[in-house]
Design a protein around this motif. Structure first.
Motif, PDB file in Angstrom:
ATOM      1  N   LEU A 177       0.833  -1.191   0.000  1.00  0.00           N
ATOM      2  CA  LEU A 177       0.000   0.000   0.000  1.00  0.00           C
ATOM      3  C   LEU A 177       0.876   1.251   0.000  1.00  0.00           C
ATOM      4  O   LEU A 177       1.936   1.289   0.639  1.00  0.00           O
ATOM      5  CB  LEU A 177      -0.915   0.033   1.240  1.00  0.00           C
ATOM      6  N   ASP A 178       0.437   2.277  -0.720  1.00  0.00           N
ATOM      7  CA  ASP A 178       1.093   3.585  -0.666  1.00  0.00           C
ATOM      8  C   ASP A 178       0.521   4.372   0.511  1.00  0.00           C
ATOM      9  O   ASP A 178      -0.698   4.396   0.723  1.00  0.00           O
ATOM     10  CB  ASP A 178       0.862   4.357  -1.962  1.00  0.00           C
ATOM     11  N   VAL A 179       1.402   5.008   1.274  1.00  0.00           N
ATOM     12  CA  VAL A 179       0.985   5.737   2.471  1.00  0.00           C
ATOM     13  C   VAL A 179       1.284   7.221   2.279  1.00  0.00           C
ATOM     14  O   VAL A 179       2.423   7.592   1.968  1.00  0.00           O
ATOM     15  CB  VAL A 179       1.731   5.208   3.715  1.00  0.00           C
ATOM     16  N   PRO A 180       0.291   8.076   2.428  1.00  0.00           N
ATOM     17  CA  PRO A 180       0.540   9.512   2.273  1.00  0.00           C
ATOM     18  C   PRO A 180       1.416  10.055   3.396  1.00  0.00           C
ATOM     19  O   PRO A 180       1.321   9.618   4.542  1.00  0.00           O
ATOM     20  CB  PRO A 180      -0.864  10.121   2.328  1.00  0.00           C
ATOM     21  N   GLY A 197       3.479  -8.904  10.007  1.00  0.00           N
ATOM     22  CA  GLY A 197       4.793  -8.403   9.654  1.00  0.00           C
ATOM     23  C   GLY A 197       4.627  -7.209   8.736  1.00  0.00           C
ATOM     24  O   GLY A 197       3.800  -7.235   7.811  1.00  0.00           O
ATOM     25  N   VAL A 198       5.392  -6.172   8.973  1.00  0.00           N
ATOM     26  CA  VAL A 198       5.266  -4.943   8.194  1.00  0.00           C
ATOM     27  C   VAL A 198       6.641  -4.514   7.686  1.00  0.00           C
ATOM     28  O   VAL A 198       7.606  -4.420   8.461  1.00  0.00           O
ATOM     29  CB  VAL A 198       4.657  -3.802   9.036  1.00  0.00           C
ATOM     30  N   LEU A 199       6.733  -4.287   6.401  1.00  0.00           N
ATOM     31  CA  LEU A 199       7.938  -3.726   5.796  1.00  0.00           C
ATOM     32  C   LEU A 199       7.598  -2.327   5.303  1.00  0.00           C
ATOM     33  O   LEU A 199       6.641  -2.143   4.543  1.00  0.00           O
ATOM     34  CB  LEU A 199       8.409  -4.591   4.618  1.00  0.00           C
ATOM     35  N   VAL A 200       8.374  -1.341   5.749  1.00  0.00           N
ATOM     36  CA  VAL A 200       8.165   0.052   5.345  1.00  0.00           C
ATOM     37  C   VAL A 200       9.361   0.482   4.501  1.00  0.00           C
ATOM     38  O   VAL A 200      10.513   0.255   4.886  1.00  0.00           O
ATOM     39  CB  VAL A 200       8.026   0.984   6.562  1.00  0.00           C
ATOM     40  N   ARG A 201       9.077   1.110   3.364  1.00  0.00           N
ATOM     41  CA  ARG A 201      10.147   1.585   2.488  1.00  0.00           C
ATOM     42  C   ARG A 201       9.935   3.044   2.102  1.00  0.00           C
ATOM     43  O   ARG A 201       8.813   3.464   1.803  1.00  0.00           O
ATOM     44  CB  ARG A 201      10.220   0.734   1.213  1.00  0.00           C
ATOM     45  N   VAL A 220       6.143   6.874   0.691  1.00  0.00           N
ATOM     46  CA  VAL A 220       6.335   5.736   1.586  1.00  0.00           C
ATOM     47  C   VAL A 220       5.421   4.609   1.133  1.00  0.00           C
ATOM     48  O   VAL A 220       4.239   4.829   0.846  1.00  0.00           O
ATOM     49  CB  VAL A 220       6.037   6.113   3.051  1.00  0.00           C
ATOM     50  N   ARG A 221       5.973   3.377   1.083  1.00  0.00           N
ATOM     51  CA  ARG A 221       5.180   2.207   0.770  1.00  0.00           C
ATOM     52  C   ARG A 221       5.273   1.221   1.929  1.00  0.00           C
ATOM     53  O   ARG A 221       6.324   1.081   2.558  1.00  0.00           O
ATOM     54  CB  ARG A 221       5.663   1.514  -0.508  1.00  0.00           C
ATOM     55  N   ILE A 222       4.166   0.563   2.202  1.00  0.00           N
ATOM     56  CA  ILE A 222       4.104  -0.410   3.287  1.00  0.00           C
ATOM     57  C   ILE A 222       3.613  -1.743   2.739  1.00  0.00           C
ATOM     58  O   ILE A 222       2.615  -1.793   2.018  1.00  0.00           O
ATOM     59  CB  ILE A 222       3.166   0.075   4.412  1.00  0.00           C
ATOM     60  N   ALA A 223       4.340  -2.802   3.094  1.00  0.00           N
ATOM     61  CA  ALA A 223       3.901  -4.162   2.773  1.00  0.00           C
ATOM     62  C   ALA A 223       3.480  -4.837   4.058  1.00  0.00           C
ATOM     63  O   ALA A 223       4.242  -4.850   5.038  1.00  0.00           O
ATOM     64  CB  ALA A 223       5.011  -4.952   2.099  1.00  0.00           C
ATOM     65  N   VAL A 224       2.291  -5.393   4.088  1.00  0.00           N
ATOM     66  CA  VAL A 224       1.779  -6.075   5.276  1.00  0.00           C
ATOM     67  C   VAL A 224       1.673  -7.558   4.985  1.00  0.00           C
ATOM     68  O   VAL A 224       1.046  -7.962   3.999  1.00  0.00           O
ATOM     69  CB  VAL A 224       0.395  -5.521   5.681  1.00  0.00           C
TER      70      VAL A 224
END
Length: 299
Positions: free
Chosen positions: A10-13, A59-63, A71-75
């Motif tokens: 997901l893209d995070v603002p 588990g969360v990966l933030v890039r 910012v992108r987040i993978a859950v």
């Protein structure tokens, strides 16, 4: 190890300056977190935690490829937990707050201006949840913070789940149900064990919901938290400001912050400290964090 095949990107603002690398660096040096394995390279952060209200591990990966960029987040988790996990990750990194107004605080307070120049893009990094913050507060009572952090991490390894977060296995703190089910929580005294299980019960009952704690006046939220076993003035502020990540609270019980404020401002009394902090609104927690970082760097 918990195996979860579903991964959602997901893209995070992001509103206002933010540097994920600075956040990861802070997290590595923050004793309650003590997580040198969380960041594998600049612009990347890994997290594993039980997410409310299901309390299943995620588990969360933030890039973030570059500071102030997207910012992108993978859950990695059950589909029904994704939205809550993203909300938690945003709260943990203070991305759920519009930071565009922070520059206005710096413009009217030269001390804050210097802090922003010294720590560009650094926002508060919170505990995974008020539940984990409250557990840490109980564990840390009358022992060193680094010792408490070690115990908290060992509890995650022994009682929690291990989650594969994009190739890195991370321990997730035990869910409230697991903690509550222990005849006696290991590595802590009987009193602390009883208090931890009471904290777990309160979390399951929704009394440690981050959104709820942030929706009421600060004084009311702190009063609610102080009704929990083992949670006094200092711990209540920790749970609200560093667990629920409330952006605008002044830590009345944090003496090291007050020492740093007296060093950089011409103030002495508690009332004068509050008056200075009032000018930081609506980012009192954020400024307090930067002052504490500055103090710890000075040693």
């Amino acid at each position: 190890m918990t195996t979860i095949d579903q991964v959602t990107w997901l893209d995070v603002p992001v509103h206002g300056p933010f540097d994920l690398t600075a956040s990861a660096r802070f997290l590595e040096g923050f004793a309650p977190a003590a997580r040198a394995d969380a960041a594998s390279r600049p612009g990347e952060l890994r997290l594993a935690f039980p997410v409310a209200p299901s309390w299943r591990p995620v588990g969360v990966l933030v890039r973030q490829p570059f500071p102030n960029g997207p910012v992108r987040i993978a859950v990695r988790g059950e589909p029904s937990d994704v939205d809550k996990a993203v909300a938690a990750a945003r709260r943990i990194l203070s991305l759920d707050v519009d930071g565009t107004g922070f520059a206005a605080v710096a413009a009217r307070d030269p001390v804050v201006g210097e802090l922003l120049a010294r720590y560009p893009g650094l926002r508060p990094v919170a505990f995974h949840s008020p539940y984990e913050a409250a557990c840490f507060a109980v564990i840390a009572h009358r022992i060193r913070m680094t010792q408490a952090a070690t115990i908290k991490r060992k509890l995650a390894i022994e009682l929690g789940s291990t989650v594969d977060v994009h190739g890195v296995e991370l321990p997730s703190f035990p869910s409230p149900a697991v903690l509550r089910a222990q005849p006696r929580v290991p590595m802590v005294s009987e009193t602390k064990s009883d208090r931890l299980k009471a904290i777990a019960e309160a979390a399951e009952a929704g009394r440690l919901d981050a959104e709820e704690l942030r929706s009421v006046p600060v004084a009311e939220a702190l009063a609610r938290l102080r009704t929990l076993p083992g949670i006094g003035d200092f711990s209540a502020e920790l749970v609200l400001l560093r667990g629920a990540a409330h952006p605008d609270g002044f830590p009345e019980a944090e003496t090291r912050l007050h020492e740093e404020m007296r060093r950089v401002y011409p103030v002495g009394t508690r009332a004068e400290l509050r008056e200075v902090a009032d000018d930081w609104r609506p980012f009192r927690t954020w400024v307090s964090l930067l002052l504490r970082v500055q103090r710890e760097e000075r040693g």
